[in-house]
Scaffold this motif. Sequence first.
Motif, PDB file in Angstrom:
ATOM      1  N   ARG A   1      -0.209  -3.923 -17.885  1.00 18.98           N
ATOM      2  CA  ARG A   1      -0.587  -4.870 -18.940  1.00 18.98           C
ATOM      3  C   ARG A   1       0.151  -6.165 -18.641  1.00 18.98           C
ATOM      4  O   ARG A   1       1.372  -6.173 -18.436  1.00 18.98           O
ATOM      5  CB  ARG A   1      -0.210  -4.332 -20.314  1.00 18.98           C
ATOM      6  N   ALA A   2      -0.597  -7.251 -18.578  1.00 23.36           N
ATOM      7  CA  ALA A   2      -0.012  -8.499 -18.103  1.00 23.36           C
ATOM      8  C   ALA A   2      -0.753  -9.680 -18.713  1.00 23.36           C
ATOM      9  O   ALA A   2      -1.872  -9.549 -19.210  1.00 23.36           O
ATOM     10  CB  ALA A   2      -0.084  -8.570 -16.571  1.00 23.36           C
ATOM     11  N   HIS A   3      -0.111 -10.854 -18.651  1.00 25.45           N
ATOM     12  CA  HIS A   3      -0.765 -12.057 -19.151  1.00 25.45           C
ATOM     13  C   HIS A   3      -0.337 -13.258 -18.327  1.00 25.45           C
ATOM     14  O   HIS A   3       0.733 -13.279 -17.719  1.00 25.45           O
ATOM     15  CB  HIS A   3      -0.439 -12.294 -20.631  1.00 25.45           C
ATOM     16  N   CYS A   4      -1.216 -14.264 -18.314  1.00 23.17           N
ATOM     17  CA  CYS A   4      -0.932 -15.520 -17.635  1.00 23.17           C
ATOM     18  C   CYS A   4      -0.715 -16.603 -18.684  1.00 23.17           C
ATOM     19  O   CYS A   4      -1.623 -16.891 -19.474  1.00 23.17           O
ATOM     20  CB  CYS A   4      -2.092 -15.903 -16.717  1.00 23.17           C
ATOM     21  N   PRO A   5       0.468 -17.220 -18.739  1.00 19.84           N
ATOM     22  CA  PRO A   5       0.699 -18.312 -19.683  1.00 19.84           C
ATOM     23  C   PRO A   5      -0.083 -19.554 -19.276  1.00 19.84           C
ATOM     24  O   PRO A   5      -0.425 -19.745 -18.112  1.00 19.84           O
ATOM     25  CB  PRO A   5       2.211 -18.567 -19.572  1.00 19.84           C
TER      26      PRO A   5
END
Length: 218
Positions: free
Chosen positions: A134-138
Motif C-alpha cells: 500500500r503506497a501513495h505518491c505525494p
Amino acid sequence: MSYEVDLVVPVKPLHRAKSRLLGAADCGRRDPGAHAALALALAKDTLTAAAEAPGVRRVVAITSDPEVTSALRALGVESIPDEPDSGLNEALRHGARVLRETDPLARIGALQADLPALRPAELGAALAASEGRRAHCPDRQGTGTTLLVAGLGGELDPRFGPDSSAAHTATGAFRLLGDWPSLRCDVDTEEDLEVAAALGLGRHSGERLLARLRKPCP
C-alpha cells in the motif's frame, strides 16, 4: 508476481470541478462553458495517459456527469456512476467495490483526475516502485496525494482531503518519492497549470491552454 493495478479516477461534475481555476481558460472572463471544457480536458489527458501506463490493467472513471461519461466513452474509457455522491473518499470506495465484484483479487489504485502532463512511463515507474505495498505518491507540494494504491489483497482505505499525504502515511501507505514530476503535478491553480505546461501538457489540455499560456492575456 504481477503487481498490475486497476485504477479508479474520480471526476466531478464539470460545473463543480476546479473552482480555483475559474477564469484560467478565458483570460479571467469566468465563462462557465470555457471552464467546463478545461476541466474536461484535464481529465481526458489524465485518463488517456493512465490507460497507457505499464502496470495498469484497467482504468475506470467515477462520475455522475453525463457529459463526462460521453466524452470518456468516445476515448474508450469506461465509467461508472458516483452513486453515493457523498464525497471523494466514498466515491473511491464505491469504485473499488465495483472493481472487486469483477475480480475479488484485483489490486486497486486511485488516481486524481487533474494530471494533464502525466507521462505513462512515470506512472508505471511509481507503480513498480510500490512493489505490491500500500503506497501513495505525494503532490509536488508534498502535502496532497495524486496516487494511492492498495497492497496486494488489501483495501484502498482512501484518506483524501487536507494533508492527505500525512493521513495516508499515518495509515501505513508507503511514500513514493521517485523522479516522476508529471505524476506529482496536479492542477488546482493557474500556477499549477504553468508548471504542467512546462512539463508538457497532454493533447486535450494543450489545445485549450497552450496558446493562452504562451501569449499573456491583455
